[in-house]
Design an enzyme around this catalytic site. Structure first.
Site, PDB file in Angstrom:
ATOM      1  N   PRO A 166       7.728   1.222   2.001  1.00 25.43           N
ATOM      2  CA  PRO A 166       7.030  -0.124   2.027  1.00 25.43           C
ATOM      3  C   PRO A 166       5.635  -0.360   2.333  1.00 25.43           C
ATOM      4  O   PRO A 166       5.111  -0.723   3.477  1.00 25.43           O
ATOM      5  CB  PRO A 166       7.914  -0.681   3.160  1.00 25.43           C
ATOM      6  CG  PRO A 166       8.173   0.258   4.076  1.00 25.43           C
ATOM      7  CD  PRO A 166       8.178   1.713   3.233  1.00 25.43           C
TER       8      PRO A 166
ATOM      9  N   LYS B  85      -2.183   7.283 -16.548  1.00 26.55           N
ATOM     10  CA  LYS B  85      -1.922   6.100 -17.286  1.00 26.55           C
ATOM     11  C   LYS B  85      -2.052   6.290 -18.801  1.00 26.55           C
ATOM     12  O   LYS B  85      -1.027   5.789 -19.647  1.00 26.55           O
ATOM     13  CB  LYS B  85      -2.634   4.650 -16.724  1.00 26.55           C
ATOM     14  CG  LYS B  85      -2.217   4.414 -15.353  1.00 26.55           C
ATOM     15  CD  LYS B  85      -3.391   3.545 -14.886  1.00 26.55           C
ATOM     16  CE  LYS B  85      -2.945   2.781 -13.439  1.00 26.55           C
ATOM     17  NZ  LYS B  85      -4.053   2.196 -12.923  1.00 26.55           N
TER      18      LYS B  85
ATOM     19  N   LYS C   1       2.576   6.584 -11.519  1.00 26.34           N
ATOM     20  CA  LYS C   1       2.233   7.148 -12.618  1.00 26.34           C
ATOM     21  C   LYS C   1       1.644   8.692 -12.555  1.00 26.34           C
ATOM     22  O   LYS C   1       1.994   9.568 -13.580  1.00 26.34           O
ATOM     23  CB  LYS C   1       0.755   6.487 -13.089  1.00 26.34           C
ATOM     24  CG  LYS C   1      -0.239   6.067 -12.053  1.00 26.34           C
ATOM     25  CD  LYS C   1       0.019   4.775 -11.508  1.00 26.34           C
ATOM     26  CE  LYS C   1      -0.751   4.849 -10.076  1.00 26.34           C
ATOM     27  NZ  LYS C   1      -1.328   3.620  -9.836  1.00 26.34           N
TER      28      LYS C   1
ATOM     29  N   VAL D  97       2.351  -2.141  -2.087  1.00 23.00           N
ATOM     30  CA  VAL D  97       3.125  -2.698  -3.190  1.00 23.00           C
ATOM     31  C   VAL D  97       4.558  -2.878  -2.657  1.00 23.00           C
ATOM     32  O   VAL D  97       5.109  -3.936  -2.845  1.00 23.00           O
ATOM     33  CB  VAL D  97       3.241  -1.840  -4.331  1.00 23.00           C
ATOM     34  CG1 VAL D  97       4.094  -2.413  -5.531  1.00 23.00           C
ATOM     35  CG2 VAL D  97       1.965  -1.516  -4.997  1.00 23.00           C
ATOM     36  N   GLY D  98       5.123  -1.973  -2.046  1.00 22.51           N
ATOM     37  CA  GLY D  98       6.739  -1.938  -1.582  1.00 22.51           C
ATOM     38  C   GLY D  98       6.894  -3.110  -0.630  1.00 22.51           C
ATOM     39  O   GLY D  98       7.914  -3.823  -0.499  1.00 22.51           O
ATOM     40  N   SER D  99       5.793  -3.536   0.331  1.00 22.36           N
ATOM     41  CA  SER D  99       6.082  -4.548   1.284  1.00 22.36           C
ATOM     42  C   SER D  99       6.296  -5.921   0.541  1.00 22.36           C
ATOM     43  O   SER D  99       6.921  -6.784   1.148  1.00 22.36           O
ATOM     44  CB  SER D  99       5.011  -4.434   2.514  1.00 22.36           C
ATOM     45  OG  SER D  99       3.713  -4.608   1.864  1.00 22.36           O
TER      46      SER D  99
HETATM   47  N1  LIG Z   1      -1.581  -0.255  -4.814  1.00 20.33           N
HETATM   48  C1  LIG Z   1      -1.761  -0.544  -6.180  1.00 20.33           C
HETATM   49  O1  LIG Z   1      -2.434  -1.439  -6.440  1.00 20.33           O
HETATM   50  C2  LIG Z   1      -0.666  -0.223  -7.212  1.00 20.33           C
HETATM   51  C3  LIG Z   1       0.020   1.050  -6.917  1.00 20.33           C
HETATM   52  N2  LIG Z   1       0.861   1.740  -7.677  1.00 20.33           N
HETATM   53  C4  LIG Z   1       1.582   2.881  -7.450  1.00 20.33           C
HETATM   54  O2  LIG Z   1       2.631   2.321  -6.399  1.00 20.33           O
HETATM   55  C5  LIG Z   1       2.937   3.231  -5.534  1.00 20.33           C
HETATM   56  C6  LIG Z   1       2.664   2.949  -4.233  1.00 20.33           C
HETATM   57  O3  LIG Z   1       1.117   2.276  -4.040  1.00 20.33           O
HETATM   58  P1  LIG Z   1       0.786   1.829  -2.736  1.00 20.33           P
HETATM   59  O4  LIG Z   1       1.698   0.544  -2.403  1.00 20.33           O
HETATM   60  O5  LIG Z   1      -0.739   1.182  -3.044  1.00 20.33           O
HETATM   61  O6  LIG Z   1       0.868   2.720  -1.594  1.00 20.33           O
HETATM   62  P2  LIG Z   1       0.953   2.835   0.125  1.00 20.33           P
HETATM   63  O7  LIG Z   1       0.071   3.977   0.543  1.00 20.33           O
HETATM   64  O8  LIG Z   1       0.043   1.505   0.536  1.00 20.33           O
HETATM   65  O9  LIG Z   1       2.345   2.602   0.512  1.00 20.33           O
HETATM   66  C7  LIG Z   1       3.216   3.919   0.092  1.00 20.33           C
HETATM   67  C8  LIG Z   1       4.207   4.061   1.439  1.00 20.33           C
HETATM   68  O10 LIG Z   1       4.959   5.052   1.125  1.00 20.33           O
HETATM   69  C9  LIG Z   1       5.022   5.652   2.332  1.00 20.33           C
HETATM   70  N3  LIG Z   1       5.226   7.088   2.022  1.00 20.33           N
HETATM   71  C10 LIG Z   1       4.443   7.907   1.485  1.00 20.33           C
HETATM   72  N4  LIG Z   1       4.594   9.226   1.292  1.00 20.33           N
HETATM   73  C11 LIG Z   1       6.054   9.148   1.980  1.00 20.33           C
HETATM   74  C12 LIG Z   1       6.979   9.948   2.335  1.00 20.33           C
HETATM   75  N5  LIG Z   1       6.875  11.346   1.976  1.00 20.33           N
HETATM   76  N6  LIG Z   1       8.153   9.664   3.127  1.00 20.33           N
HETATM   77  C13 LIG Z   1       8.309   8.414   3.424  1.00 20.33           C
HETATM   78  N7  LIG Z   1       7.526   7.471   3.146  1.00 20.33           N
HETATM   79  C14 LIG Z   1       6.264   7.824   2.504  1.00 20.33           C
HETATM   80  C15 LIG Z   1       3.797   5.380   3.058  1.00 20.33           C
HETATM   81  O11 LIG Z   1       3.849   5.255   4.410  1.00 20.33           O
HETATM   82  C16 LIG Z   1       3.504   4.055   2.474  1.00 20.33           C
HETATM   83  O12 LIG Z   1       4.192   3.104   3.670  1.00 20.33           O
HETATM   84  C17 LIG Z   1       2.321   4.325  -6.070  1.00 20.33           C
HETATM   85  O13 LIG Z   1       2.759   5.341  -6.741  1.00 20.33           O
HETATM   86  C18 LIG Z   1       0.897   3.976  -6.625  1.00 20.33           C
HETATM   87  O14 LIG Z   1       0.295   4.869  -7.589  1.00 20.33           O
HETATM   88  C19 LIG Z   1       0.896   1.122  -9.008  1.00 20.33           C
HETATM   89  C20 LIG Z   1      -0.027   0.215  -9.513  1.00 20.33           C
HETATM   90  C21 LIG Z   1      -0.778  -0.605  -8.689  1.00 20.33           C
HETATM   91  N1  LIG Z   2      -5.241   2.705  -7.816  1.00 21.07           N
HETATM   92  C1  LIG Z   2      -4.663   1.957  -9.026  1.00 21.07           C
HETATM   93  C2  LIG Z   2      -3.851   1.049  -8.627  1.00 21.07           C
HETATM   94  C3  LIG Z   2      -3.062   0.693  -9.805  1.00 21.07           C
HETATM   95  O1  LIG Z   2      -2.639   1.524 -10.645  1.00 21.07           O
HETATM   96  C4  LIG Z   2      -6.042   1.167  -9.634  1.00 21.07           C
HETATM   97  O2  LIG Z   2      -6.871   1.199  -9.007  1.00 21.07           O
HETATM   98  O3  LIG Z   2      -5.859   0.763 -10.684  1.00 21.07           O
END
Ligand SMILES: NC(=O)C1=CN([C@@H]2O[C@H](COP(=O)(O)OP(=O)(O)OC[C@H]3O[C@@H](n4cnc5c(N)ncnc54)[C@H](O)[C@@H]3O)[C@@H](O)[C@H]2O)C=CC1
Ligand SMILES: N[C@@H](CC=O)C(=O)O
Ligand code: NA
Length: 428
Positions: free
Chosen positions: A15, A207, A107, A18-20
């Protein structure tokens, strides 16, 4: 097929940014989502490393667990939003093996281990959806994978990384330093956990590999993508571009030619008049050229928690519908076997910025280097300097290998004091 009234249980892994937002929207829109799916969506649990940490009002503490495998085993749908390769890969495989469908935004994982995951999902007859993995909120995976499945895509060109577009845009429009702009992109939730993936082009390359695989119906891996990031782009490059009515954009380009397919990611000069020049902030824009459809353009927010959550929820509704009422999404289409071409074979255009000796005969010496490699010069601009003259040359289209050889000979030429930058030109 399950009982339509039985809730579809969802496991959320990670969470974060994105997850939250996915968890918040799942709760806030529960009624609408249930109506669209035909069954309520129930969060079975949220996997985190530390269950004692407070994660704000949107993440109910009671749903937190640090036992990912147990959570995955009891879910109908697993939503992987942790990022990284492991443990994401293993948990997705566990989910598939237990009969769960999977939604992921990862990705990096798909570009490296996609085939293993697609094969496992096909064998288990479950869905693997990943709209959020390419260009955030923009519906692009589904149009390429499904809407254009009856057409022949010949080219995809666009901006697919929000962080680097934000950085280059802030440098261009506000004169911000690279480091300051990157920090802002991180604070806004656009960047990857390790922003090297963004600035070195790896995220865009992942991507591009996913898009090329879908568009050309064959496996294109991360290693097949030629990749240059923006870390070498300087404020001087940005200013020089602006002075010639161009902007620098990080582009992803996937092409199918008579010889094979070529996929590349690199910064490029784009004329101010081109629609890509008007893509600001963390927005993305992707052009798709298909034989029958002609040109299509996709535009929207490419990064950020809430926009990306929209794409995740769209996938979640689709796979949950399949769980509630039957059906399955498309399987991997990988029947084609076009050769993956090296960057040296690509036809590109260069803009070479250099400082040269300020003496008669220099221009003809420089022109001779281009002629030696059969590279045509389209535009020459000379900028007076104190000790040396500045020279900016734009070429006509030529094979990348000839353009590289030209630059290498320019660097060795007595007439040239320094080759300051080499940028490809696209979009003309
Ligand atoms: N932030 C963005 O704009 C976008 C992100 N994504 C993809 O979405 C996914 C998540 O990205 P975000 O939410 O930005 O990252 P983030 O770093 O904010 O969230 C990842 C969450 O997963 C947890 N986590 C990571 N490894 C873990 C593990 N081994 N065990 C338990 N928890 C773990 C982290 O503590 C964090 O809460 C990634 O694959 C990213 O490439 C895709 C499109 C857009
Ligand atoms: N880090 C990526 C997140 C979305 O895929 C970006 O900046 O485009
Ligand atoms: Na998308």
């Amino acid at each position: 097929m399950s009982d339509p009234l039985k809730p579809v249980s969802i496991a959320i892994l990670g969470p974060g940014t994105v997850g939250s937002e996915v968890v918040r929207l799942l709760t806030a829109q529960a009624e609408d989502l249930a109506a669209r799916v035909g069954a309520p969506l129930e969060i079975a649990g949220i996997y985190v490393r530390d269950t004692s940490k407070d994660r704000g009002p949107n993440i109910p503490r009671a749903l937190l667990t640090d036992d990912a495998s147990a959570l995955v085993a009891k879910a109908d749908v697993v939503v992987e939003l942790m990022g990284g390769i492991e443990p994401a890969r293993t948990l997705i495989l566990e989910a598939i093996a237990s009969g769960a469908s999977v939604v992921t935004a990862n990705k990096a994982l798909l570009a490296q281990h996609g085939p293993e995951l697609y094969e496992a999902a096909d064998a288990a007859n479950v869905d693997l959806y990943f709209e959020a993995a390419v260009a955030g909120a923009i519906p692009l995976v589904r149009p390429v994978r499904e809407s254009l499945a009856g057409d022949h895509i010949s080219r995809i060109l666009g901006i697919v990384n929000g962080t680097t577009n934000y950085i280059l845009d802030e440098m261009t429009m506000r004169g911000l330093d690279y480091d300051v702009a990157l920090k802002q992109a991180q604070e806004l939730g656009y960047a990857e956990a390790d922003p090297t993936a963004d600035v070195e082009g790896h995220d865009a390359a992942a991507k591009a590999a996913i898009l090329a695989s879908l568009a050309f119906h064959q496996r294109v891996a991360m290693d097949d993508v030629y990749c240059e990031g923006i870390s070498a782009v300087t404020s001087e490059d940005v200013i020089a571009a602006r002075e010639t009515d161009q902007v620098i954009k990080l582009l992803a380009i996937a092409e199918r030619t008579a010889d094979g397919v070529a996929v590349r990611v690199h910064p490029a000069l784009v004329p101010m008049t081109h629609p890509l020049a008007g893509v600001h902030g963390a927005f993305n824009a992707v052009f798709v050229e298909a034989e029958s459809a002609g040109g299509l353009m996709f535009y929207g927010q490419g990064a950020g928690g809430t926009p990306t959550a929209s794409a995740v929820l769209g996938d979640l509704v689709s796979v949950a519908r399949h769980k509630a009422s039957g059906g399955k999404g498309p399987h991997e289409s990988n029947y084609a076997e076009h050769e993956v071409l090296p960057i040296e074979a690509a036809l590109t255009r260069y803009c070479v910025r250099m400082s040269v000796e300020d003496r008669p005969g220099v221009l003809s010496a420089v022109a001779e280097v281009f002629a030696r490699h059969d590279v045509g010069i389209e535009i020459v601009r000379q900028v007076p300097g104190q000790t040396h003259a500045g020279l900016i040359l734009s070429t006509y289209s030529a094979p990348e290998r000839d353009l590289r050889a030209t630059v290498s000979d320019l660097e060795a030429s007595d007439a040239v004091a320094e080759v300051k930058s080499v940028l490809r030109i696209e979009g003309e």
